[in-house]
Write a protein that holds these residues in place. Structure first.
Motif, mmCIF file in Angstrom:
data_model
loop_
_atom_site.group_PDB
_atom_site.id
_atom_site.type_symbol
_atom_site.label_atom_id
_atom_site.label_comp_id
_atom_site.label_asym_id
_atom_site.label_seq_id
_atom_site.Cartn_x
_atom_site.Cartn_y
_atom_site.Cartn_z
ATOM 1 N N CYS A 1 37.641 46.637 27.385
ATOM 2 C CA CYS A 1 37.720 45.774 28.572
ATOM 3 C C CYS A 1 36.512 44.853 28.745
ATOM 4 C CB CYS A 1 37.895 46.624 29.821
ATOM 5 S SG CYS A 1 36.538 47.799 30.097
ATOM 6 N N HIS B 1 44.512 32.823 39.997
ATOM 7 C CA HIS B 1 43.228 33.486 40.291
ATOM 8 C C HIS B 1 43.399 34.887 40.863
ATOM 9 C CE1 HIS B 1 40.681 29.552 40.516
ATOM 10 N NE2 HIS B 1 40.884 29.954 39.274
ATOM 11 N N GLY C 1 37.967 39.407 44.965
ATOM 12 C CA GLY C 1 38.388 40.649 44.304
ATOM 13 C C GLY C 1 37.231 41.606 44.068
ATOM 14 N N ASN D 1 39.909 49.427 45.035
ATOM 15 C CA ASN D 1 39.639 48.061 45.503
ATOM 16 C C ASN D 1 40.306 47.733 46.833
ATOM 17 O OD1 ASN D 1 38.358 45.653 45.330
ATOM 18 N ND2 ASN D 1 39.334 44.994 43.431
ATOM 19 N N ALA E 1 43.526 41.831 34.367
ATOM 20 C CA ALA E 1 43.686 42.306 35.752
ATOM 21 C C ALA E 1 44.034 41.183 36.721
ATOM 22 C CB ALA E 1 42.415 43.014 36.212
ATOM 23 N N THR E 2 43.651 39.950 36.396
ATOM 24 C CA THR E 2 43.911 38.831 37.323
ATOM 25 C C THR E 2 45.119 37.993 36.931
ATOM 26 O OG1 THR E 2 42.370 37.533 36.022
ATOM 27 C CG2 THR E 2 41.502 38.521 38.047
ATOM 28 N N ARG F 1 32.407 34.936 43.773
ATOM 29 C CA ARG F 1 32.143 33.510 44.004
ATOM 30 C C ARG F 1 32.798 32.960 45.269
ATOM 31 N NH1 ARG F 1 30.203 30.100 40.077
ATOM 32 N NH2 ARG F 1 31.714 28.534 40.653
ATOM 33 N N GLY G 1 42.560 45.532 39.872
ATOM 34 C CA GLY G 1 41.755 46.720 40.165
ATOM 35 C C GLY G 1 42.256 47.498 41.362
ATOM 36 N N GLY H 1 39.150 42.930 30.348
ATOM 37 C CA GLY H 1 39.708 43.716 31.463
ATOM 38 C C GLY H 1 40.038 42.825 32.648
ATOM 39 N N GLY H 2 39.095 42.001 33.046
ATOM 40 C CA GLY H 2 39.289 41.114 34.196
ATOM 41 C C GLY H 2 40.351 40.064 33.923
ATOM 42 N N PRO I 1 36.580 47.839 40.436
ATOM 43 C CA PRO I 1 36.436 47.549 39.015
ATOM 44 C C PRO I 1 35.821 46.166 38.794
ATOM 45 C CG PRO I 1 38.611 48.455 39.478
ATOM 46 C CD PRO I 1 37.969 48.150 40.795
ATOM 47 N N SER J 1 33.404 36.982 37.088
ATOM 48 C CA SER J 1 33.632 35.555 37.350
ATOM 49 C C SER J 1 34.715 35.344 38.412
ATOM 50 C CB SER J 1 34.020 34.830 36.054
ATOM 51 O OG SER J 1 35.266 35.306 35.570
ATOM 52 N N ALA J 2 35.091 36.408 39.114
ATOM 53 C CA ALA J 2 36.164 36.326 40.113
ATOM 54 C C ALA J 2 35.825 35.312 41.197
ATOM 55 C CB ALA J 2 36.382 37.701 40.744
ATOM 56 N N TRP K 1 32.849 26.663 31.136
ATOM 57 C CA TRP K 1 31.747 26.953 32.064
ATOM 58 C C TRP K 1 31.050 28.240 31.646
ATOM 59 C CZ3 TRP K 1 30.190 26.100 37.492
ATOM 60 C CH2 TRP K 1 30.450 24.787 37.912
ATOM 61 N N CYS L 1 44.707 50.568 38.990
ATOM 62 C CA CYS L 1 44.169 51.336 37.859
ATOM 63 C C CYS L 1 43.019 50.571 37.208
ATOM 64 C CB CYS L 1 45.269 51.589 36.827
ATOM 65 S SG CYS L 1 45.953 50.090 36.124
HETATM 66 C C1 LIG Z 1 33.853 28.437 36.338
HETATM 67 C C2 LIG Z 1 35.091 29.279 36.418
HETATM 68 C C3 LIG Z 1 36.240 28.844 35.776
HETATM 69 C C4 LIG Z 1 37.406 29.617 35.832
HETATM 70 N N1 LIG Z 1 38.503 29.180 35.141
HETATM 71 C C5 LIG Z 1 39.626 29.955 35.125
HETATM 72 C C6 LIG Z 1 40.766 29.547 34.371
HETATM 73 O O1 LIG Z 1 40.763 28.517 33.680
HETATM 74 N N2 LIG Z 1 41.855 30.356 34.392
HETATM 75 C C7 LIG Z 1 41.873 31.519 35.111
HETATM 76 O O2 LIG Z 1 42.890 32.203 35.090
HETATM 77 N N3 LIG Z 1 40.803 31.905 35.840
HETATM 78 C C8 LIG Z 1 39.688 31.171 35.856
HETATM 79 N N4 LIG Z 1 38.592 31.579 36.583
HETATM 80 C C9 LIG Z 1 38.636 32.836 37.349
HETATM 81 C C10 LIG Z 1 38.134 34.068 36.556
HETATM 82 O O3 LIG Z 1 37.357 33.694 35.468
HETATM 83 C C11 LIG Z 1 39.325 34.879 36.075
HETATM 84 O O4 LIG Z 1 39.979 35.442 37.189
HETATM 85 C C12 LIG Z 1 38.997 35.982 35.078
HETATM 86 O O5 LIG Z 1 40.213 36.506 34.613
HETATM 87 C C13 LIG Z 1 38.139 37.093 35.652
HETATM 88 O O6 LIG Z 1 37.680 37.890 34.577
HETATM 89 P P1 LIG Z 1 36.339 38.749 34.740
HETATM 90 O O7 LIG Z 1 36.171 39.575 33.521
HETATM 91 O O8 LIG Z 1 35.216 37.871 35.108
HETATM 92 O O9 LIG Z 1 36.763 39.686 35.936
HETATM 93 P P2 LIG Z 1 35.941 40.141 37.265
HETATM 94 O O10 LIG Z 1 35.444 38.939 37.969
HETATM 95 O O11 LIG Z 1 34.954 41.162 36.862
HETATM 96 O O12 LIG Z 1 37.113 40.809 38.091
HETATM 97 C C14 LIG Z 1 38.228 40.074 38.527
HETATM 98 C C15 LIG Z 1 39.239 40.993 39.226
HETATM 99 O O13 LIG Z 1 39.775 41.915 38.282
HETATM 100 C C16 LIG Z 1 39.426 43.275 38.616
HETATM 101 N N5 LIG Z 1 38.996 43.914 37.365
HETATM 102 C C17 LIG Z 1 37.969 43.542 36.562
HETATM 103 N N6 LIG Z 1 37.906 44.350 35.490
HETATM 104 C C18 LIG Z 1 38.914 45.250 35.625
HETATM 105 C C19 LIG Z 1 39.333 46.352 34.841
HETATM 106 N N7 LIG Z 1 38.734 46.680 33.715
HETATM 107 N N8 LIG Z 1 40.409 47.060 35.278
HETATM 108 C C20 LIG Z 1 41.042 46.749 36.433
HETATM 109 N N9 LIG Z 1 40.657 45.712 37.217
HETATM 110 C C21 LIG Z 1 39.608 44.971 36.809
HETATM 111 C C22 LIG Z 1 38.306 43.159 39.638
HETATM 112 O O14 LIG Z 1 38.302 44.258 40.518
HETATM 113 C C23 LIG Z 1 38.632 41.850 40.328
HETATM 114 O O15 LIG Z 1 39.609 42.067 41.315
HETATM 115 C C24 LIG Z 1 37.418 30.823 36.563
HETATM 116 C C25 LIG Z 1 36.258 31.258 37.207
HETATM 117 C C26 LIG Z 1 35.103 30.503 37.123
HETATM 118 C C27 LIG Z 1 33.878 31.010 37.803
#
Ligand SMILES: Cc1cc2nc3c(=O)[nH]c(=O)nc-3n(C[C@H](O)[C@H](O)[C@H](O)COP(=O)(O)OP(=O)(O)OC[C@H]3O[C@@H](n4cnc5c(N)ncnc54)[C@H](O)[C@@H]3O)c2cc1C
Length: 483
Positions: free
Chosen positions: A122, A440, A89, A475, A157-158, A35, A211, A153-154, A79, A84-85, A328, A214
């Motif tokens: 994950c 984030h 990332g 990554n 990871a974040t 995003r 990511g 997982g994400g 990864p 929703s990153a 969202w 690991c």
């Molecule tokens: C509308 C909106 C609202 C949000 N609100 C919040 C909020 O309130 N709080 C918050 O903290 N964040 C928020 N975020 C950010 C995001 O949702 C978070 O960072 C979330 O933790 C990402 O999870 P994901 O599964 O979508 O990960 P992804 O987007 O798939 O990946 C995120 C990062 O983690 C790594 N990753 C993913 N899966 C793995 C795995 N299995 N092993 C190792 N690394 C991995 C990826 O390489 C990337 O660097 C928001 C985003 C959006 C779009």
């Protein structure tokens, strides 16, 4: 030896099975970013190297086999789970990267009520897990706004954080144990125990690794009793952020544990509460838990706020209505895309943290600098923010900025607007000793300040990369700058 794109795809098909390897051109393009580049994406413009493939992962052993193969051939892996990153990332920074998609590893493995913990793969979407738990009277207590999108997982990871963090903590307070795979194919399981003093806490090598160290395959988190019938809501209007920060501090220092403690500045308040905010700051609390605890928290907070004559209480139903529309899902993401395409107006956020002595100065300095120094300040349609996660020693500031994209092609938007605005927020925060990233992750667009963020502690982080990912296949460009 470097493998060709075709050879990478062929070998991935052999390891994972042909159905698991996606090479559809449109899907690959969409998988080259997240995003952070949403404006270019909405206009169908992709400038990152297009990955060789997306692999739909099925189990931990397969993750191990694929990572070992990629490590042998020095293929960059990105990864991904919920996608929703927001910070780059998911950008595929190197040619012929492979996107490692764990969203199909989506089993809830064990809900352990006796020990108040749940184990999930994950790719379990937080909302799915949360709904199952709530149906049985329990909750993870984790509620990021992206709950319908983000997966376990994400989220780990974040180092994500949810809207009820003041009571339940952030993901690092919830994770009990995990399973992860390192680039050499080693599978590691950190066992689930209530606490231990067996050396440094190794969970933290994995939590927050974005990511870059690991692949997280399985997560065990704590659960709590779900008692929404005891929720209490409080809302106030006030003139200054400074007073609001003081009240948040008093609430935290006096030991109250509201699940929500938020302070919006007037511009941000107008985005959410224009029907009553009246160009003022808005301060919000929610108390929850067992009836007695919820009542005690609520009464304590009311007593603290009552000492500040500047605060004017609003009907708690207004806050409850806001609370019921927090999250969202895909439909809001789509509505946002349509709006941006139609109007050319869009918004981004940058979240930082600081202690109580500096947070108001960070807030004021950022706004002043952007208004005075950003060359396209006239295109900004909204500039403000809120504090949404408080601690005994400080709080976060979530800056929000909207602008009209004027006179620039989709691929130029980032350089003209998003990157310099993000940079000013980061720089002003670091100048005052705060953290440039509250929840984030560093991603790829704050990586230039990663060493400055950590200062003399940077070698500790760098040593992890050297030890666990010596070939640099995890990554590229995330957390660790590409030298
Ligand atoms: C509308 C909106 C609202 C949000 N609100 C919040 C909020 O309130 N709080 C918050 O903290 N964040 C928020 N975020 C950010 C995001 O949702 C978070 O960072 C979330 O933790 C990402 O999870 P994901 O599964 O979508 O990960 P992804 O987007 O798939 O990946 C995120 C990062 O983690 C790594 N990753 C993913 N899966 C793995 C795995 N299995 N092993 C190792 N690394 C991995 C990826 O390489 C990337 O660097 C928001 C985003 C959006 C779009």
């Amino acid at each position: 030896m470097t493998l060709s794109r075709e050879a990478i795809v062929e070998q991935l098909k052999e390891i994972a099975g042909p159905q698991q390897v996606v090479t559809d051109e449109a899907e690959l393009r969409r998988s080259s970013h997240d995003r952070f580049r949403k404006y270019a994406d909405i206009h169908g413009v992709y400038t990152m190297p297009i990955p060789a493939a997306v692999v739909k992962l099925q189990n931990t052993q397969q993750v191990s086999d694929i990572l070992a193969f990629m490590n042998r051939h020095q293929i960059n892996g990105v990864p991904r789970t919920g996608a929703s990153a927001t910070e780059g990332g998911l950008e595929t920074a190197a040619p012929n990267s492979v996107v490692l998609d764990g969203s199909g590893m989506n089993q809830i493995l064990k809900i352990d009520i006796e020990n108040m913990q749940v184990t999930a793969q994950c790719g379990v979407t937080l909302e799915v897990l949360e709904n199952q738990l709530r149906a049985q009277g329990y909750t993870t207590g984790h509620s990021p706004q992206s709950k319908p999108l983000a997966q376990m997982g994400g989220l780990v990871a974040t180092r994500s954080i949810g809207q009820f963090s003041t009571l339940y903590g952030a993901i690092e307070d919830m994770v009990v144990g995990l399973e992860a795979v390192f680039p050499n194919g080693d599978i590691t399981r950190i066992k689930n125990v209530p606490r231990r003093a067996a050396g440094p806490d190794i969970r933290h090598v994995i939590i927050g690794n974005e990511g870059a160290l690991c692949y997280i395959t399985e997560v065990t988190v704590k659960i709590f009793k779900y008692q929404p019938e005891n929720n209490r809501f409080y809302g106030y209007l006030l003139d200054s952020m400074k007073t609001g920060f003081s009240i948040l501090r008093e609430v935290m220092v006096d030991g109250y544990r509201p699940s929500i403690a938020r302070l919006y500045d007037p511009e941000d308040a107008n985005q959410h509460f224009s029907h009553f905010s009246n160009n003022k700051c808005v301060l919000i609390f929610m108390a929850e838990g067992s009836a007695g605890i919820s009542e005690a928290n609520g009464k304590g907070i009311e007593a603290i706020v009552a000492q500040h004559s500047e605060c004017q209480q609003v009907d708690s139903k207004l806050i409850q209505t806001w609370f019921e529309n927090l999250n969202w899902g895909p439909e809001k993401v789509q509505a946002e895309r349509d709006f941006i395409k139609r109007t050319g107006n869009m918004g981004f956020t940058t979240e930082v943290s600081g202690d109580w002595s500096t947070i108001n100065a960070i807030y004021e300095n950022v706004l002043k600098r952007i208004r005075n120094e950003f060359p396209h300040a006239k295109d900004i349609t909204m500039l403000g923010g809120h504090s949404s996660h408080s601690y005994i020693n400080g709080t976060n500031m979530y800056f929000v900025y909207d602008y009209n994209v004027v006179d620039c092609r989709p691929e130029e938007e980032m350089a003209k607007y998003h990157v310099p605005l993000n940079g000013m927020i980061v720089e002003e925060t670091l100048k005052l000793g705060g953290s440039m990233v509250h929840h984030h992750g560093i991603g790829k667009h704050r990586v230039q300040w990663a060493k400055q963020e950590h200062g003399s502690a940077w070698p500790i982080l760098q040593a992890l990369k050297t030890a666990f990912d010596p070939n640099g296949i995890m990554n590229k460009g995330t957390i660790f700058p590409q030298e």
